[in-house]
Design an enzyme around this catalytic site. Structure first.
Site, PDB file in Angstrom:
ATOM      1  N   ALA A  60       0.851  -1.193   0.000  1.00 21.79           N
ATOM      2  CA  ALA A  60       0.000   0.000   0.000  1.00 21.79           C
ATOM      3  C   ALA A  60       0.881   1.236   0.000  1.00 21.79           C
ATOM      4  O   ALA A  60       2.079   1.153   0.302  1.00 21.79           O
ATOM      5  CB  ALA A  60      -0.899   0.016   1.241  1.00 21.79           C
ATOM      6  N   THR A  62       1.709   3.784   2.171  1.00 23.09           N
ATOM      7  CA  THR A  62       1.489   3.909   3.617  1.00 23.09           C
ATOM      8  C   THR A  62       2.092   5.186   4.213  1.00 23.09           C
ATOM      9  O   THR A  62       1.978   5.405   5.418  1.00 23.09           O
ATOM     10  CB  THR A  62       2.099   2.698   4.355  1.00 23.09           C
ATOM     11  OG1 THR A  62       3.464   2.577   3.969  1.00 23.09           O
ATOM     12  CG2 THR A  62       1.349   1.414   4.022  1.00 23.09           C
ATOM     13  N   ASP A 102      -7.332   1.757  10.770  1.00 23.07           N
ATOM     14  CA  ASP A 102      -8.184   2.455  11.744  1.00 23.07           C
ATOM     15  C   ASP A 102      -8.402   3.913  11.352  1.00 23.07           C
ATOM     16  O   ASP A 102      -9.330   4.550  11.839  1.00 23.07           O
ATOM     17  CB  ASP A 102      -7.543   2.378  13.132  1.00 23.07           C
ATOM     18  CG  ASP A 102      -6.118   2.928  13.147  1.00 23.07           C
ATOM     19  OD1 ASP A 102      -5.369   2.655  12.182  1.00 23.07           O
ATOM     20  OD2 ASP A 102      -5.755   3.634  14.109  1.00 23.07           O
ATOM     21  N   TYR A 126      -4.563   9.771   2.585  1.00 23.45           N
ATOM     22  CA  TYR A 126      -4.309   8.364   2.912  1.00 23.45           C
ATOM     23  C   TYR A 126      -5.591   7.699   3.399  1.00 23.45           C
ATOM     24  O   TYR A 126      -5.988   6.642   2.892  1.00 23.45           O
ATOM     25  CB  TYR A 126      -3.220   8.266   3.983  1.00 23.45           C
ATOM     26  CG  TYR A 126      -3.044   6.866   4.548  1.00 23.45           C
ATOM     27  CD1 TYR A 126      -2.376   5.871   3.833  1.00 23.45           C
ATOM     28  CD2 TYR A 126      -3.550   6.537   5.814  1.00 23.45           C
ATOM     29  CE1 TYR A 126      -2.217   4.596   4.346  1.00 23.45           C
ATOM     30  CE2 TYR A 126      -3.389   5.252   6.340  1.00 23.45           C
ATOM     31  CZ  TYR A 126      -2.726   4.291   5.602  1.00 23.45           C
ATOM     32  OH  TYR A 126      -2.581   3.017   6.108  1.00 23.45           O
ATOM     33  N   LYS A 130      -7.684   4.757   1.524  1.00 22.96           N
ATOM     34  CA  LYS A 130      -7.817   3.410   2.096  1.00 22.96           C
ATOM     35  C   LYS A 130      -9.296   3.021   2.198  1.00 22.96           C
ATOM     36  O   LYS A 130      -9.652   1.857   1.962  1.00 22.96           O
ATOM     37  CB  LYS A 130      -7.143   3.345   3.472  1.00 22.96           C
ATOM     38  CG  LYS A 130      -5.619   3.444   3.451  1.00 22.96           C
ATOM     39  CD  LYS A 130      -4.926   2.298   2.712  1.00 22.96           C
ATOM     40  CE  LYS A 130      -5.027   0.980   3.437  1.00 22.96           C
ATOM     41  NZ  LYS A 130      -4.318  -0.101   2.705  1.00 22.96           N
ATOM     42  N   TRP A 150      -1.980   0.833  14.299  1.00 23.95           N
ATOM     43  CA  TRP A 150      -0.742   1.011  15.076  1.00 23.95           C
ATOM     44  C   TRP A 150       0.089  -0.278  15.043  1.00 23.95           C
ATOM     45  O   TRP A 150       0.373  -0.890  16.081  1.00 23.95           O
ATOM     46  CB  TRP A 150      -1.060   1.383  16.519  1.00 23.95           C
ATOM     47  CG  TRP A 150      -1.725   2.713  16.708  1.00 23.95           C
ATOM     48  CD1 TRP A 150      -2.348   3.489  15.762  1.00 23.95           C
ATOM     49  CD2 TRP A 150      -1.848   3.419  17.956  1.00 23.95           C
ATOM     50  NE1 TRP A 150      -2.842   4.619  16.339  1.00 23.95           N
ATOM     51  CE2 TRP A 150      -2.559   4.613  17.678  1.00 23.95           C
ATOM     52  CE3 TRP A 150      -1.468   3.157  19.254  1.00 23.95           C
ATOM     53  CZ2 TRP A 150      -2.864   5.537  18.672  1.00 23.95           C
ATOM     54  CZ3 TRP A 150      -1.768   4.086  20.243  1.00 23.95           C
ATOM     55  CH2 TRP A 150      -2.457   5.260  19.947  1.00 23.95           C
TER      56      TRP A 150
HETATM   57  N1  LIG Z   1       1.819   0.276   9.737  1.00 23.29           N
HETATM   58  C1  LIG Z   1       0.694   0.605  10.358  1.00 23.29           C
HETATM   59  O1  LIG Z   1       0.717   1.111  11.505  1.00 23.29           O
HETATM   60  C2  LIG Z   1      -0.639   0.342   9.705  1.00 23.29           C
HETATM   61  C3  LIG Z   1      -1.779   0.713  10.416  1.00 23.29           C
HETATM   62  C4  LIG Z   1      -3.023   0.458   9.848  1.00 23.29           C
HETATM   63  C5  LIG Z   1      -3.100  -0.154   8.618  1.00 23.29           C
HETATM   64  N2  LIG Z   1      -1.978  -0.488   7.920  1.00 23.29           N
HETATM   65  C6  LIG Z   1      -2.137  -1.126   6.612  1.00 23.29           C
HETATM   66  O2  LIG Z   1      -1.483  -2.388   6.645  1.00 23.29           O
HETATM   67  C7  LIG Z   1      -0.978  -2.696   5.357  1.00 23.29           C
HETATM   68  C8  LIG Z   1       0.474  -3.106   5.460  1.00 23.29           C
HETATM   69  O3  LIG Z   1       1.178  -2.037   6.051  1.00 23.29           O
HETATM   70  P1  LIG Z   1       2.728  -2.142   6.422  1.00 23.29           P
HETATM   71  O4  LIG Z   1       2.908  -1.433   7.724  1.00 23.29           O
HETATM   72  O5  LIG Z   1       3.212  -3.517   6.267  1.00 23.29           O
HETATM   73  O6  LIG Z   1       3.314  -1.212   5.268  1.00 23.29           O
HETATM   74  P2  LIG Z   1       4.836  -0.872   4.891  1.00 23.29           P
HETATM   75  O7  LIG Z   1       5.775  -1.513   5.853  1.00 23.29           O
HETATM   76  O8  LIG Z   1       4.898   0.604   4.736  1.00 23.29           O
HETATM   77  O9  LIG Z   1       4.999  -1.580   3.489  1.00 23.29           O
HETATM   78  C9  LIG Z   1       4.334  -1.113   2.373  1.00 23.29           C
HETATM   79  C10 LIG Z   1       4.652  -2.050   1.240  1.00 23.29           C
HETATM   80  O10 LIG Z   1       3.950  -1.601   0.082  1.00 23.29           O
HETATM   81  C11 LIG Z   1       4.880  -1.614  -0.997  1.00 23.29           C
HETATM   82  N3  LIG Z   1       4.499  -0.646  -2.017  1.00 23.29           N
HETATM   83  C12 LIG Z   1       4.256   0.663  -1.863  1.00 23.29           C
HETATM   84  N4  LIG Z   1       3.977   1.225  -3.055  1.00 23.29           N
HETATM   85  C13 LIG Z   1       4.049   0.219  -3.976  1.00 23.29           C
HETATM   86  C14 LIG Z   1       3.874   0.155  -5.379  1.00 23.29           C
HETATM   87  N5  LIG Z   1       3.569   1.247  -6.103  1.00 23.29           N
HETATM   88  N6  LIG Z   1       4.007  -1.044  -5.988  1.00 23.29           N
HETATM   89  C15 LIG Z   1       4.334  -2.141  -5.273  1.00 23.29           C
HETATM   90  N7  LIG Z   1       4.524  -2.154  -3.952  1.00 23.29           N
HETATM   91  C16 LIG Z   1       4.386  -0.965  -3.315  1.00 23.29           C
HETATM   92  C17 LIG Z   1       6.204  -1.263  -0.368  1.00 23.29           C
HETATM   93  O11 LIG Z   1       7.257  -1.613  -1.239  1.00 23.29           O
HETATM   94  P3  LIG Z   1       8.669  -0.823  -1.237  1.00 23.29           P
HETATM   95  O12 LIG Z   1       9.470  -1.430  -0.119  1.00 23.29           O
HETATM   96  O13 LIG Z   1       9.228  -1.097  -2.587  1.00 23.29           O
HETATM   97  O14 LIG Z   1       8.370   0.622  -0.994  1.00 23.29           O
HETATM   98  C18 LIG Z   1       6.140  -2.101   0.883  1.00 23.29           C
HETATM   99  O15 LIG Z   1       6.483  -3.434   0.609  1.00 23.29           O
HETATM  100  C19 LIG Z   1      -1.268  -1.488   4.477  1.00 23.29           C
HETATM  101  O16 LIG Z   1      -2.440  -1.713   3.751  1.00 23.29           O
HETATM  102  C20 LIG Z   1      -1.497  -0.374   5.470  1.00 23.29           C
HETATM  103  O17 LIG Z   1      -2.356   0.619   4.940  1.00 23.29           O
HETATM  104  C21 LIG Z   1      -0.740  -0.270   8.466  1.00 23.29           C
END
Ligand SMILES: NC(=O)c1ccc[n+]([C@@H]2O[C@H](COP(=O)([O-])OP(=O)(O)OC[C@H]3O[C@@H](n4cnc5c(N)ncnc54)[C@H](OP(=O)(O)O)[C@@H]3O)[C@@H](O)[C@H]2O)c1
Length: 296
Positions: A60, A62, A102, A126, A130, A150
């Site tokens: 995503a 993010t 969230d 964002y 989402k 979180w």
């Molecule tokens: N982290 C939080 O606190 C949180 C909270 C609520 C919800 N979420 C949701 O949980 C999910 C996973 O989050 P996460 O924390 O694991 O995210 P993350 O660590 O920021 O990882 C995002 C991933 O998306 C990839 N990505 C971004 N743009 C891309 C593109 N154009 N094409 C292909 N890949 C792309 C990134 O690849 P690169 O490494 O190449 O950039 C990375 O692998 C997301 O849907 C996020 O919205 C996260």
């Protein structure tokens, strides 16, 4: 063995799923170089050709604040990409598991948010992207959306790792104490997704395993409580922790003041009862200390 096609290989949840997979499920994880999510045609082609039982989207846009200055990419990755995944999965009858946030809630409720609560995001690119991405996935009968909050783990940079590092480097760390949610261990989420993959793979349209769910660890926390619980585990901590209001850190994109997620539906449908966040964050903090990840 269940075969999962996973979008995202480098992100926090993606890495935790790969670590959890072991010999339990077979995961083919695609990096940005292998499939850029801003290219809907590439997504369709990959799903069409994939040898898999379900599709899991861990990728995503993010970067919450960066989305304000690049809304086109945020919408392409967070809305158009899951929509393309849903279309391609529908053509093959494949389940599609997608992650959301969230931040789709504005925080005004001040009490646990259930899946039945209407999501009205704050004025955040964002958050709005989402929410639109959720809708695209949920329009598909075999779509599944997990809202999480979180997220922390020992595997990637996240709020917990950043706070623990700062607590080693500084005399004082100021931490927001008036923002509340339900912290989510990416390790626990990944373990659940791996365990549940066969359920989705074997389910028919109309099964209650499809649809919208909240996944978070048990109990609510403020940012201050979450960081304090982790930092207290680190013998090399030297900082004094000071609680401050959200207004102490103005950000380009507004965050909800309260976004705790009710996980009763998760427990009812999947008999899943995530452990208390404190237990999970202690495990994460201890792993970070033990493996030297905070030294760099
Ligand atoms: N982290 C939080 O606190 C949180 C909270 C609520 C919800 N979420 C949701 O949980 C999910 C996973 O989050 P996460 O924390 O694991 O995210 P993350 O660590 O920021 O990882 C995002 C991933 O998306 C990839 N990505 C971004 N743009 C891309 C593109 N154009 N094409 C292909 N890949 C792309 C990134 O690849 P690169 O490494 O190449 O950039 C990375 O692998 C997301 O849907 C996020 O919205 C996260």
């Amino acid at each position: 063995m269940i075969r999962i096609l996973q979008f995202g290989s480098t992100g926090q949840v993606a890495r935790c799923v790969l670590a959890a997979a072991e010999a339990r499920v077979q995961v083919t994880a695609l990096s940005r170089a292998e499939c850029d999510l801003s290219d809907s045609a590439a997504i369709a082609a990959v799903i069409e050709a994939a040898d898999c039982d379900l599709v899991l989207n861990c990728a995503a846009f993010t970067a919450v604040d960066a989305a304000e200055s690049d809304p086109e990419t945020a919408v392409a990755v967070n809305v158009d990409a899951p929509a393309a995944m849903a279309r391609a999965c529908a053509a093959r009858g494949l389940p599609l598991i997608h992650l959301s946030t969230d931040y789709v809630f504005d925080g005004a409720k001040g009490a646990l948010y259930a899946e039945t609560d209407v999501a009205t995001p704050l004025a955040s690119v964002y958050a709005r992207s989402k929410l639109a991405g959720e809708a695209a996935v949920l329009a598909y009968a075999k779509g599944v959306v997990f809202r999480i909050a979180w997220v922390f783990s020992p595997l990637s940079r996240n709020f917990v790792t950043v706070m623990m590092r700062l607590a080693r480097e500084r005399d004082e760390v100021r931490i927001v104490a008036d923002q509340t949610s339900t912290p989510t261990s990416a390790v626990d989420l990944a373990d659940f997704l791996v365990r549940t993959a066969s359920r989705w793979a074997g389910a028919s349209e109309g099964d209650e395993a499809f649809g919208l769910f909240h996944f978070a660890n048990a109990g609510i926390a403020t940012r201050f409580e979450l960081a304090s619980a982790a930092i207290a585990r680190d013998p090399q901590t030297r900082a004094r922790l000071t609680p401050v209001p959200m207004t102490a850190f103005p950000e380009p994109s507004p965050r909800p003041v309260y976004s705790a997620l009710d996980t009763a539906k998760l427990s009812r449908v999947f008999a899943e009862h995530p452990r208390p966040w404190r237990e999970a964050v202690v495990e994460t903090a201890d792993a970070l200390v033990a493996n030297g990840a905070l030294n760099s």
